[in-house]
Design a protein around this motif. Structure first.
Motif, PDB file in Angstrom:
ATOM      1  N   THR A 161       0.812  -1.219   0.000  1.00  0.00           N
ATOM      2  CA  THR A 161       0.000   0.000   0.000  1.00  0.00           C
ATOM      3  C   THR A 161       0.842   1.265   0.000  1.00  0.00           C
ATOM      4  O   THR A 161       0.345   2.327  -0.364  1.00  0.00           O
ATOM      5  CB  THR A 161      -0.934   0.038   1.223  1.00  0.00           C
ATOM      6  OG1 THR A 161      -0.147   0.002   2.416  1.00  0.00           O
ATOM      7  CG2 THR A 161      -1.884  -1.141   1.211  1.00  0.00           C
ATOM      8  N   ALA A 162       2.120   1.163   0.386  1.00  0.00           N
ATOM      9  CA  ALA A 162       2.939   2.367   0.610  1.00  0.00           C
ATOM     10  C   ALA A 162       3.906   2.679  -0.512  1.00  0.00           C
ATOM     11  O   ALA A 162       4.544   3.726  -0.503  1.00  0.00           O
ATOM     12  CB  ALA A 162       3.714   2.236   1.922  1.00  0.00           C
ATOM     13  N   GLY A 163       4.049   1.791  -1.519  1.00  0.00           N
ATOM     14  CA  GLY A 163       4.987   2.058  -2.599  1.00  0.00           C
ATOM     15  C   GLY A 163       6.435   1.887  -2.183  1.00  0.00           C
ATOM     16  O   GLY A 163       6.749   1.255  -1.174  1.00  0.00           O
ATOM     17  N   ALA A 164       7.335   2.492  -2.960  1.00  0.00           N
ATOM     18  CA  ALA A 164       8.766   2.210  -2.836  1.00  0.00           C
ATOM     19  C   ALA A 164       9.452   3.020  -1.748  1.00  0.00           C
ATOM     20  O   ALA A 164       8.987   4.083  -1.335  1.00  0.00           O
ATOM     21  CB  ALA A 164       9.447   2.474  -4.176  1.00  0.00           C
ATOM     22  N   ARG A 165      10.598   2.477  -1.315  1.00  0.00           N
ATOM     23  CA  ARG A 165      11.563   3.215  -0.513  1.00  0.00           C
ATOM     24  C   ARG A 165      12.949   2.709  -0.873  1.00  0.00           C
ATOM     25  O   ARG A 165      13.113   1.610  -1.411  1.00  0.00           O
ATOM     26  CB  ARG A 165      11.318   3.048   0.990  1.00  0.00           C
ATOM     27  CG  ARG A 165      11.724   1.693   1.559  1.00  0.00           C
ATOM     28  CD  ARG A 165      11.646   1.679   3.082  1.00  0.00           C
ATOM     29  NE  ARG A 165      12.137   0.428   3.653  1.00  0.00           N
ATOM     30  CZ  ARG A 165      12.317   0.215   4.948  1.00  0.00           C
ATOM     31  NH1 ARG A 165      12.040   1.185   5.830  1.00  0.00           N
ATOM     32  NH2 ARG A 165      12.764  -0.949   5.392  1.00  0.00           N
ATOM     33  N   ILE A 166      13.961   3.512  -0.579  1.00  0.00           N
ATOM     34  CA  ILE A 166      15.353   3.095  -0.682  1.00  0.00           C
ATOM     35  C   ILE A 166      15.799   2.634   0.696  1.00  0.00           C
ATOM     36  O   ILE A 166      15.585   3.340   1.699  1.00  0.00           O
ATOM     37  CB  ILE A 166      16.253   4.250  -1.150  1.00  0.00           C
ATOM     38  CG1 ILE A 166      15.803   4.780  -2.524  1.00  0.00           C
ATOM     39  CG2 ILE A 166      17.716   3.826  -1.180  1.00  0.00           C
ATOM     40  CD1 ILE A 166      15.974   3.816  -3.665  1.00  0.00           C
ATOM     41  N   ALA A 167      16.417   1.455   0.769  1.00  0.00           N
ATOM     42  CA  ALA A 167      16.905   0.938   2.045  1.00  0.00           C
ATOM     43  C   ALA A 167      18.363   0.497   1.902  1.00  0.00           C
ATOM     44  O   ALA A 167      18.781   0.030   0.839  1.00  0.00           O
ATOM     45  CB  ALA A 167      16.045  -0.221   2.536  1.00  0.00           C
ATOM     46  N   ILE A 168      19.113   0.654   2.997  1.00  0.00           N
ATOM     47  CA  ILE A 168      20.494   0.209   3.078  1.00  0.00           C
ATOM     48  C   ILE A 168      20.579  -0.892   4.125  1.00  0.00           C
ATOM     49  O   ILE A 168      20.268  -0.661   5.296  1.00  0.00           O
ATOM     50  CB  ILE A 168      21.451   1.356   3.472  1.00  0.00           C
ATOM     51  CG1 ILE A 168      21.252   2.579   2.570  1.00  0.00           C
ATOM     52  CG2 ILE A 168      22.900   0.875   3.453  1.00  0.00           C
ATOM     53  CD1 ILE A 168      21.684   2.401   1.147  1.00  0.00           C
ATOM     54  N   TYR A 169      20.997  -2.097   3.709  1.00  0.00           N
ATOM     55  CA  TYR A 169      21.187  -3.207   4.636  1.00  0.00           C
ATOM     56  C   TYR A 169      22.670  -3.389   4.949  1.00  0.00           C
ATOM     57  O   TYR A 169      23.507  -3.319   4.030  1.00  0.00           O
ATOM     58  CB  TYR A 169      20.661  -4.510   4.031  1.00  0.00           C
ATOM     59  CG  TYR A 169      19.168  -4.670   4.092  1.00  0.00           C
ATOM     60  CD1 TYR A 169      18.561  -5.322   5.160  1.00  0.00           C
ATOM     61  CD2 TYR A 169      18.348  -4.182   3.078  1.00  0.00           C
ATOM     62  CE1 TYR A 169      17.184  -5.480   5.226  1.00  0.00           C
ATOM     63  CE2 TYR A 169      16.974  -4.336   3.133  1.00  0.00           C
ATOM     64  CZ  TYR A 169      16.399  -4.982   4.204  1.00  0.00           C
ATOM     65  OH  TYR A 169      15.042  -5.133   4.270  1.00  0.00           O
ATOM     66  N   ASP A 170      22.987  -3.625   6.237  1.00  0.00           N
ATOM     67  CA  ASP A 170      24.353  -4.000   6.564  1.00  0.00           C
ATOM     68  C   ASP A 170      24.487  -5.517   6.486  1.00  0.00           C
ATOM     69  O   ASP A 170      23.516  -6.239   6.210  1.00  0.00           O
ATOM     70  CB  ASP A 170      24.791  -3.441   7.919  1.00  0.00           C
ATOM     71  CG  ASP A 170      24.071  -4.044   9.109  1.00  0.00           C
ATOM     72  OD1 ASP A 170      23.481  -5.139   8.988  1.00  0.00           O
ATOM     73  OD2 ASP A 170      24.104  -3.412  10.188  1.00  0.00           O
TER      74      ASP A 170
END
Length: 225
Positions: free
Chosen positions: A85-94
């Motif tokens: 429902t919220a669409g995209a985001r950019i995420a950084i995983y360690d």
């Protein structure tokens, strides 16, 4: 969100990464088909780490990207996650499978971010992440900076893009032609390929007419116009 084979922060270096567990649970198809991914596999110096998303999320992306977001000499992974429902985001995983930083979700399903890359764009000792917000609609370049554990937007520029609906690649990226990092994108009408510098303000220079992916390949290789 589930993580298997977690490693310690002291061993947190990602050597490679790929998406797996294809899924059709998010019916967007912006990348040319109805298949996205439910899991991220990272090969680290200490072993394999798998991040498995809940059913409310997918990785809506071409491929994960290795970045050193905090300039400590160890790699993290930049991904695009999309919510039902919220669409995209950019995420950084360690390398432990933990989200180290993330933008907010757009707020609407079937709205997407197309990554450009990550680099210290303005030579201030901090890494900026660049992406195009809704490359088919808003066509806005956004710059987010990672500083001392925080991730915040610092600038935006409208009128550029790096993807067209149905393409299975993202155009351009970040290049360095011995004069510092530049972002290679297209104008919103796809008529020109441009090089964009960021140093608290944007400087945009035409590279040449857009004539397909070869135009971007030449620009990324620093070839003359």
């Amino acid at each position: 969100m589930a993580v298997t084979c977690a490693v310690s922060a002291a061993q947190a270096d990602v050597l490679s990464a790929h998406y797996t567990e294809p899924t059709t649970r998010y019916a967007h198809g912006v990348l040319g088909d109805a298949i996205e991914y439910g899991a991220l596999v990272m090969e680290t110096a200490a072993g394999t780490v798998t991040v498995r998303l809940p059913d409310s999320l997918v990785f809506e992306d071409i491929a994960p990207r290795l970045v050193d977001i905090d300039l400590d000499g160890r790699s993290e992974v930049l991904v695009v996650e999309s919510g039902m429902t919220a669409g995209a985001r950019i995420a950084i995983y360690d390398a432990t499978g933990t989200v180290k930083a993330a933008t907010p979700h757009i707020g609407q399903r079937n709205r997407w971010y197309a990554p450009v890359g990550a680099a210290d764009l303005d030579n201030d000792g901090f890494v900026e992440v660049a992406f195009v917000d809704r490359p088919h609609l808003a066509k806005t370049l956004r710059i987010w900076r990672y500083t001392a554990g925080t991730f915040a937007e610092v600038a935006s520029l409208s009128g550029v893009t790096n993807h067209r609906i149905g393409e299975d690649t993202i155009a351009g990226g970040i290049r360095n032609c011995d004069e510092g990092p530049e972002m290679v994108l297209a104008t919103a009408d796809w008529q020109q390929v441009v090089a964009i510098r960021f140093d608290e303000a944007f400087t945009v220079a035409n590279i040449g007419p857009h004539q397909g992916r070869s135009s971007f390949a030449a620009a990324m290789d620093c070839l003359p116009k």
